[in-house]
Write a protein that holds these residues in place. Structure first.
Motif, PDB file in Angstrom:
ATOM      1  N   GLY A 153     -11.091 -11.242 -10.926  1.00 36.12           N
ATOM      2  CA  GLY A 153     -10.716 -12.540 -11.465  1.00 36.12           C
ATOM      3  C   GLY A 153     -11.783 -13.162 -12.336  1.00 36.12           C
ATOM      4  N   GLY A 154     -12.964 -12.539 -12.400  1.00 33.62           N
ATOM      5  CA  GLY A 154     -14.030 -13.027 -13.254  1.00 33.62           C
ATOM      6  C   GLY A 154     -14.496 -14.422 -12.855  1.00 33.62           C
ATOM      7  N   SER A 155     -14.799 -15.244 -13.860  1.00 32.16           N
ATOM      8  CA  SER A 155     -15.309 -16.592 -13.594  1.00 32.16           C
ATOM      9  C   SER A 155     -14.267 -17.482 -12.935  1.00 32.16           C
ATOM     10  N   ASN A 156     -12.990 -17.091 -13.046  1.00 34.98           N
ATOM     11  CA  ASN A 156     -11.934 -17.871 -12.396  1.00 34.98           C
ATOM     12  C   ASN A 156     -11.934 -17.673 -10.884  1.00 34.98           C
ATOM     13  N   VAL A 157     -12.378 -16.495 -10.447  1.00 37.07           N
ATOM     14  CA  VAL A 157     -12.447 -16.204  -9.007  1.00 37.07           C
ATOM     15  C   VAL A 157     -13.808 -15.563  -8.724  1.00 37.07           C
ATOM     16  N   PRO A 158     -14.870 -16.372  -8.731  1.00 39.56           N
ATOM     17  CA  PRO A 158     -16.210 -15.806  -8.546  1.00 39.56           C
ATOM     18  C   PRO A 158     -16.454 -15.258  -7.144  1.00 39.56           C
ATOM     19  N   ARG A 159     -15.676 -15.739  -6.193  1.00 40.96           N
ATOM     20  CA  ARG A 159     -15.833 -15.274  -4.806  1.00 40.96           C
ATOM     21  C   ARG A 159     -14.479 -14.795  -4.291  1.00 40.96           C
ATOM     22  N   PRO A 160     -14.117 -13.565  -4.632  1.00 40.83           N
ATOM     23  CA  PRO A 160     -12.783 -13.054  -4.286  1.00 40.83           C
ATOM     24  C   PRO A 160     -12.580 -12.880  -2.787  1.00 40.83           C
ATOM     25  N   ALA A 161     -11.376 -13.193  -2.360  1.00 40.81           N
ATOM     26  CA  ALA A 161     -11.018 -13.038  -0.953  1.00 40.81           C
ATOM     27  C   ALA A 161     -10.884 -11.566  -0.599  1.00 40.81           C
ATOM     28  N   TYR A 162     -11.002 -11.284   0.690  1.00 36.32           N
ATOM     29  CA  TYR A 162     -10.854  -9.921   1.192  1.00 36.32           C
ATOM     30  C   TYR A 162      -9.400  -9.682   1.615  1.00 36.32           C
ATOM     31  N   ASP A 163      -8.869  -8.509   1.267  1.00 39.53           N
ATOM     32  CA  ASP A 163      -7.539  -8.101   1.703  1.00 39.53           C
ATOM     33  C   ASP A 163      -7.674  -7.098   2.839  1.00 39.53           C
ATOM     34  N   GLY A 164      -6.720  -7.112   3.764  1.00 38.23           N
ATOM     35  CA  GLY A 164      -6.745  -6.173   4.880  1.00 38.23           C
ATOM     36  C   GLY A 164      -6.502  -4.742   4.439  1.00 38.23           C
ATOM     37  N   GLY A 165      -7.150  -3.801   5.102  1.00 37.92           N
ATOM     38  CA  GLY A 165      -6.992  -2.395   4.750  1.00 37.92           C
ATOM     39  C   GLY A 165      -5.549  -1.929   4.790  1.00 37.92           C
ATOM     40  N   GLN A 166      -4.820  -2.333   5.835  1.00 42.56           N
ATOM     41  CA  GLN A 166      -3.418  -1.955   5.943  1.00 42.56           C
ATOM     42  C   GLN A 166      -2.605  -2.517   4.779  1.00 42.56           C
ATOM     43  N   ALA A 167      -2.853  -3.770   4.421  1.00 42.99           N
ATOM     44  CA  ALA A 167      -2.127  -4.385   3.309  1.00 42.99           C
ATOM     45  C   ALA A 167      -2.431  -3.667   1.997  1.00 42.99           C
ATOM     46  N   ILE A 168      -3.667  -3.257   1.812  1.00 44.51           N
ATOM     47  CA  ILE A 168      -4.036  -2.535   0.590  1.00 44.51           C
ATOM     48  C   ILE A 168      -3.340  -1.178   0.554  1.00 44.51           C
ATOM     49  N   TYR A 169      -3.343  -0.468   1.662  1.00 44.35           N
ATOM     50  CA  TYR A 169      -2.646   0.818   1.733  1.00 44.35           C
ATOM     51  C   TYR A 169      -1.172   0.637   1.365  1.00 44.35           C
ATOM     52  N   ASN A 170      -0.542  -0.400   1.933  1.00 49.09           N
ATOM     53  CA  ASN A 170       0.872  -0.644   1.636  1.00 49.09           C
ATOM     54  C   ASN A 170       1.083  -0.935   0.155  1.00 49.09           C
ATOM     55  N   ASP A 171       0.186  -1.721  -0.415  1.00 54.57           N
ATOM     56  CA  ASP A 171       0.329  -2.068  -1.828  1.00 54.57           C
ATOM     57  C   ASP A 171       0.077  -0.860  -2.720  1.00 54.57           C
ATOM     58  N   LEU A 172      -0.847  -0.003  -2.335  1.00 52.80           N
ATOM     59  CA  LEU A 172      -1.113   1.200  -3.133  1.00 52.80           C
ATOM     60  C   LEU A 172       0.117   2.094  -3.217  1.00 52.80           C
ATOM     61  N   GLN A 173       0.912   2.144  -2.149  1.00 51.78           N
ATOM     62  CA  GLN A 173       2.168   2.903  -2.217  1.00 51.78           C
ATOM     63  C   GLN A 173       3.065   2.329  -3.310  1.00 51.78           C
ATOM     64  N   LEU A 174       3.134   1.019  -3.397  1.00 49.49           N
ATOM     65  CA  LEU A 174       3.960   0.372  -4.423  1.00 49.49           C
ATOM     66  C   LEU A 174       3.364   0.576  -5.817  1.00 49.49           C
ATOM     67  N   VAL A 175       2.051   0.503  -5.918  1.00 47.60           N
ATOM     68  CA  VAL A 175       1.379   0.735  -7.202  1.00 47.60           C
ATOM     69  C   VAL A 175       1.678   2.141  -7.712  1.00 47.60           C
ATOM     70  N   LEU A 176       1.621   3.111  -6.811  1.00 46.72           N
ATOM     71  CA  LEU A 176       1.885   4.497  -7.201  1.00 46.72           C
ATOM     72  C   LEU A 176       3.356   4.691  -7.567  1.00 46.72           C
ATOM     73  N   ASP A 177       4.249   3.994  -6.891  1.00 45.39           N
ATOM     74  CA  ASP A 177       5.664   4.029  -7.272  1.00 45.39           C
ATOM     75  C   ASP A 177       5.847   3.502  -8.697  1.00 45.39           C
ATOM     76  N   SER A 178       5.187   2.388  -8.993  1.00 45.41           N
ATOM     77  CA  SER A 178       5.273   1.810 -10.335  1.00 45.41           C
ATOM     78  C   SER A 178       4.682   2.749 -11.378  1.00 45.41           C
ATOM     79  N   ALA A 179       3.562   3.367 -11.033  1.00 48.13           N
ATOM     80  CA  ALA A 179       2.920   4.301 -11.963  1.00 48.13           C
ATOM     81  C   ALA A 179       3.838   5.479 -12.259  1.00 48.13           C
ATOM     82  N   LYS A 180       4.518   5.978 -11.248  1.00 47.03           N
ATOM     83  CA  LYS A 180       5.475   7.079 -11.460  1.00 47.03           C
ATOM     84  C   LYS A 180       6.604   6.637 -12.385  1.00 47.03           C
ATOM     85  N   ASN A 181       7.070   5.412 -12.184  1.00 51.07           N
ATOM     86  CA  ASN A 181       8.123   4.888 -13.054  1.00 51.07           C
ATOM     87  C   ASN A 181       7.637   4.786 -14.490  1.00 51.07           C
TER      88      ASN A 181
END
Length: 494
Positions: A153-181
């Motif tokens: 987020g750059g200067s707009n988000v100088p201190r980014p929040a942490y995401d849970g590992g499980q949530a990131i894994y779940n989102d990566l599945q969706l990211v890879l689905d989008s990439a395949k599309n």
């Protein structure tokens, strides 16, 4: 967090040096088209260096400690042991290089994706997303919860929040689905030229994405309550088998490596030889632990070099008594062939690992495949990758006690993972580190450091967040309450 776009900064620096003597007036409307700006640093310029950087991360010396921890390598007797590493007494500075280097590459890939989408180039965006997914997964596997959604987020988000590992894994599945599309859409004429990974072959990018999707599932095998049928169906892409990386289809990158200083294949540059044919690494040598399992294995002569006709290892963590650099076995011609490997493509995700993932999925009953056949195929691929033959693999599988197929499912999974350990550790130590934390498959604990000051009789469960996070993002990193490398686990650990 403070992650710099290295390509942009390099071009900006070059531009300032070139233009420093040509001071323009405030009202001068003339524009130098060669001046580096965000507008003329295109995704086509960023992607090749970012892709090459992903390959460099796969071979980085940042991960030597993992090969040491896993019983594959250790320090020769020519050097004093690393007391922090060999005692497992790691602190907040230990993983700093991994954290910063991974995020730097991820920033470049994020820039490529954003700029590509802005100009309608979905294929290039998809390739960047797939490469990013691999690095994001590795950061989760090493550190657990991490800055993800707000990371850039750059200067707009100088201190980014942490995401849970499980949530990131779940989102990566969706990211890879989008990439395949995205990969299903027409590519631009420039894609084949700038794609230094798959040469414009979109079907290989899809297989790459599917293999990463399978790996995300396999890592969670010990905590899933049921077979991930829906995700597995996506990986099959409408067919009856997994559409993943197959034999001979290793995902690798080659921007034009040459046997010149600063231009060599990364693994060769770190563990092989200099352009002047001098040893580039006098520390890392074979570990006696792994040598003990490959005495009657044809791969031994490809993985390591012989010294005086024998294979000589070191004991990890020993402060004295280890053979010197010249008296111990180093990486062999299957990985470092002098000087040929200096120009070899750098692996990112190998066919060997892909087939072992499939074998485990079959052994767990996730897919309609013969687990024994899938296992044999994976072991055979490890032979082929190192320059051996399928005939040698067949002989090994039929005669070596470390390779014979067990009758019980639990033992089959352990056998698959142990053979994966023998085959993949030098190629992807992060993956094997993940395996060893999620399934107890090692035959014994001989890989543990012999340093009497070791903190425990087990390798750590994770790395600690780097000191820079406590300095620049203190509130968010402290909220994770990660204080102990043994009691604080990664989410997929049982």
């Amino acid at each position: 967090m403070n992650f710099k776009h290295k390509a942009l900064w390099f071009l900006a620096l070059s531009g300032s040096l070139m233009l420093g003597s040509c001071k323009k007036g405030f009202l001068d409307i003339n524009t130098n088209p060669n001046s580096p700006t965000d507008a003329n640093i295109t995704p086509e310029l960023i992607f090749p260096q970012a892709a090459a950087a992903v390959g460099a991360r796969s071979a980085s010396g940042n991960f030597t400690f993992l090969m040491n921890w896993l019983g594959y390598t250790g320090a020769s007797g020519s050097y004093a042991i690393d007391l922090t590493e060999t005692s497992y007494g790691i602190d907040q500075t230990f993983g700093e290089g991994i954290w910063q280097n991974h995020y730097n590459v991820l920033f470049d890939l994020q820039q490529t994706k954003s700029k590509a989408l802005a100009k309608g180039d979905t294929v290039l965006a998809g390739a960047s997303m797939i490469l990013s997914a691999k690095l994001w997964q590795e950061l989760v596997d090493l550190f657990g919860n991490i800055p993800y959604k707000q990371a850039f987020g750059g200067s707009n988000v100088p201190r980014p929040a942490y995401d849970g590992g499980q949530a990131i894994y779940n989102d990566l599945q969706l990211v890879l689905d989008s990439a395949k599309n995205y990969m299903s859409r027409p590519s631009r004429s420039t894609f084949a030229t700038i794609d230094i990974v798959n040469g414009g072959d979109k079907s290989m990018w899809v297989k790459f994405a599917n293999t990463l999707k399978l790996r995300l599932l396999i890592h969670q095998s010990q905590i899933l309550s049921a077979t991930p049928t829906a995700e597995l169906a996506k990986i099959m892409d409408g067919g009856a088998t997994l559409n993943i990386i197959r034999s001979g289809e290793t995902i690798d990158v080659n921007p034009g490596y040459a046997n010149e200083a600063g231009k060599q294949q990364p693994f060769y540059a770190v563990y092989g030889f200099t352009a002047a044919d001098a040893s580039a690494n006098e520390i890392t040598r074979a570990n006696n632990y792994v040598l003990g399992f490959i005495t009657n294995d044809p791969r031994r002569a490809r993985l390591f070099t012989a010294v005086g006709g024998s294979y000589v290892g070191v004991d990890y963590g020993a402060s004295q008594g280890n053979p010197t650099s010249n008296a111990a076995s180093r990486f062999g011609p299957g990985l470092v062939l002098q000087p040929t490997s200096a120009t070899r493509a750098q692996w990112i995700l190998t066919s060997v690992e892909s087939l072992f993932l499939e074998a485990e999925a079959a052994a767990r009953g996730w897919i309609p495949a013969d687990a024994h056949m899938a296992y044999d195929a994976a072991v055979t691929e490890s032979f082929l990758f190192l320059g051996l033959t399928s005939t040698q693999a067949t002989g090994y599988l039929s005669s070596n006690l470390n390779a014979t197929w067990p009758a019980v499912q639990a033992d089959q999974i352990k056998r698959i993972l142990f053979q994966k350990y023998l085959a993949v550790t030098p190629l992807d130590p992060v993956e094997v580190y993940t395996d060893i934390r999620r399934v107890n498959f090692m035959p014994n604990s001989g890989y543990i450091s012999v340093n009497p000051s070791r903190r425990a009789n087990a390798i750590p469960n994770r790395l600690l967040y780097p000191q820079t996070e406590f300095t620049t993002n203190g509130g968010n990193v402290q909220s994770q309450n990660v204080t102990d490398i043994y009691t604080n686990k990664i989410f997929w650990q049982p």
